[in-house]
Design an enzyme around this catalytic site. Structure first.
Site, short mmCIF file in Angstrom:
data_model
loop_
_atom_site.label_atom_id
_atom_site.label_comp_id
_atom_site.label_asym_id
_atom_site.label_seq_id
_atom_site.Cartn_x
_atom_site.Cartn_y
_atom_site.Cartn_z
N HIS A 113 93.17 -78.92 -48.74
CA HIS A 113 93.79 -79.70 -47.66
C HIS A 113 92.71 -80.33 -46.78
O HIS A 113 91.65 -79.74 -46.59
CB HIS A 113 94.67 -78.81 -46.78
CG HIS A 113 95.72 -78.08 -47.54
ND1 HIS A 113 96.73 -78.71 -48.22
CD2 HIS A 113 95.92 -76.75 -47.75
CE1 HIS A 113 97.49 -77.80 -48.81
NE2 HIS A 113 97.03 -76.61 -48.55
N GLU B 279 95.99 -73.09 -43.08
CA GLU B 279 97.13 -72.24 -43.42
C GLU B 279 96.65 -70.82 -43.63
O GLU B 279 95.45 -70.57 -43.80
CB GLU B 279 97.82 -72.75 -44.70
CG GLU B 279 96.96 -72.61 -45.95
CD GLU B 279 97.56 -73.33 -47.16
OE1 GLU B 279 98.18 -74.38 -46.98
OE2 GLU B 279 97.39 -72.83 -48.28
N HIS C 168 91.90 -73.76 -53.21
CA HIS C 168 92.75 -72.56 -53.26
C HIS C 168 93.94 -72.76 -54.19
O HIS C 168 94.35 -73.88 -54.47
CB HIS C 168 93.24 -72.18 -51.86
CG HIS C 168 94.10 -73.22 -51.21
ND1 HIS C 168 93.58 -74.32 -50.58
CD2 HIS C 168 95.45 -73.35 -51.11
CE1 HIS C 168 94.55 -75.06 -50.10
NE2 HIS C 168 95.71 -74.50 -50.42
N ARG D 162 95.65 -82.41 -54.87
CA ARG D 162 95.67 -81.61 -56.09
C ARG D 162 94.36 -81.83 -56.83
O ARG D 162 94.05 -82.95 -57.24
CB ARG D 162 96.86 -82.06 -56.93
CG ARG D 162 97.47 -80.98 -57.76
CD ARG D 162 98.77 -81.47 -58.42
NE ARG D 162 99.92 -81.37 -57.55
CZ ARG D 162 100.81 -82.34 -57.35
NH1 ARG D 162 100.69 -83.50 -57.95
NH2 ARG D 162 101.82 -82.15 -56.54
ZN ZN Z 1 97.60 -74.87 -49.44
#
Ligand code: ZN
Length: 320
Positions: free
Chosen positions: A103, A121, A178, A198
């Site tokens: 991200h 996150e 991740h 991605r």
């Molecule tokens: Zn994520």
């Protein structure tokens, strides 16, 4: 300020190619628009994001979207300055592995993603099969090495796999490679953002085609060298009862684990507090709580009285 009541929301379920059936079969979340039982990857329990804006389920604000409530009654949220409700809490049921992703931070997302927030996150592992692993971080030592490995498709060498158990916790900062792997059930607390790049999708097909990769953006935002600590996990299995245990405290949120046994009382002294029950059952005041319940304890809630035998994850926003 008058005593405010808890704000209960209708969760939003999301279909994903990697999603499982537990959110419907185990948690009994209402399915809304979808009649599918499997392939449900996410339950957005507390969200005001345009891609899943939860509706208030009961009480004086019933029928309002959380984004509308946040705009019209900022006093319930401690008069926070953030123009949008800043957090999102979801449960993720990964029957299959998720793509390897990364991200952006606020700065990159603002410039390249229409003013969106970046995404920091964190994950609390609610359930994990024997031998489960998470992907957190990478092994490239320089940006050139990262580019070479991605271009040559040497992803297995690139990614770092970490063994994971139920009760582990991970903070994922922007720029960290991740992935959640198959069989994991995770409660995610995050900035309210849906921007994911991605990196690699294991060559999977959706409707006969591979899903789009975001190689350029990924290479722009991946931290080199990787900033994840040695292991990248906190083990939160053995925590004392009836105490708020801090799991993370970052620029965007604080997250705690609370194991209620018998009775627990505390004061709501945050702009607002998000509460999710992840195990067991009990009560908030006179309200029955069960595993999978999510709610907002607003500003002015006052004394929080929890009882029963249950494990909870709580979070509160932070403002710069
Ligand atoms: Zn994520």
């Amino acid at each position: 300020m008058n005593k405010q009541l808890e704000i209960v929301l209708k969760p939003v379920l999301k279909e994903n190619i990697w999603g499982g059936s537990r959110l419907v079969s185990e948690f009994h979340y209402p399915q809304g628009e979808t009649d599918k039982i499997s392939g449900i990857g996410e339950c957005w329990g507390i969200s005001a994001h345009p891609n899943g804006d939860c509706e208030v389920a009961e009480g004086p604000y019933q029928g309002m979207k959380l984004s509308e409530l946040y705009a019209a009654h900022r006093e319930l949220f401690g008069n926070l300055k953030s123009p949008v409700f800043p957090l999102l809490v979801k449960i993720i049921d990964a029957a299959d592995k998720l793509s390897i992703q990364v991200h952006p931070n606020d700065e990159y997302a603002k410039e390249h993603e229409n003013g969106s927030l970046g995404k920091t996150e964190c994950w609390y592992v609610m359930d994990a099969p024997e031998g489960a692993e998470l992907v957190i971080g990478h092994n490239a030592k320089t940006r050139q090495e990262l580019i070479d490995m991605v271009q040559a498709g040497r992803y297995e060498e690139l990614i770092r796999r970490v063994p994971v158990k139920k009760g582990d916790f991970a903070q994922i900062v922007p720029g960290t490679v991740h992935a959640i792997t198959e069989g994991l059930l995770i409660l995610e607390t995050q900035q309210s953002s849906d921007v994911t790049y991605r990196v690699y999708d294991y060559g999977r097909l959706m409707d006969g085609k591979p899903r789009k990769l975001h190689v350029k953006q990924s290479l722009d935002v991946i931290n080199v060298p990787d900033e994840t600590g040695k292991e990248g996990l906190i083990h939160a299995q053995e925590l004392s009862e009836n105490e708020m245990h801090s799991l993370v405290d970052c620029a965007y949120y604080s997250v705690w684990k609370l194991n209620v046994s018998g009775e627990f009382e505390t004061q709501q002294d945050q702009p607002f507090l998000l509460l999710s029950v992840i195990e067991g059952a009990g009560k908030l005041g006179e309200r029955e709580l069960k595993r999978g319940d999510h709610m907002i304890l607003p500003c002015g809630f006052g004394k929080i009285r929890l009882s029963g035998q249950m494990e909870c994850i709580l979070s509160a926003p932070k403002e710069a």
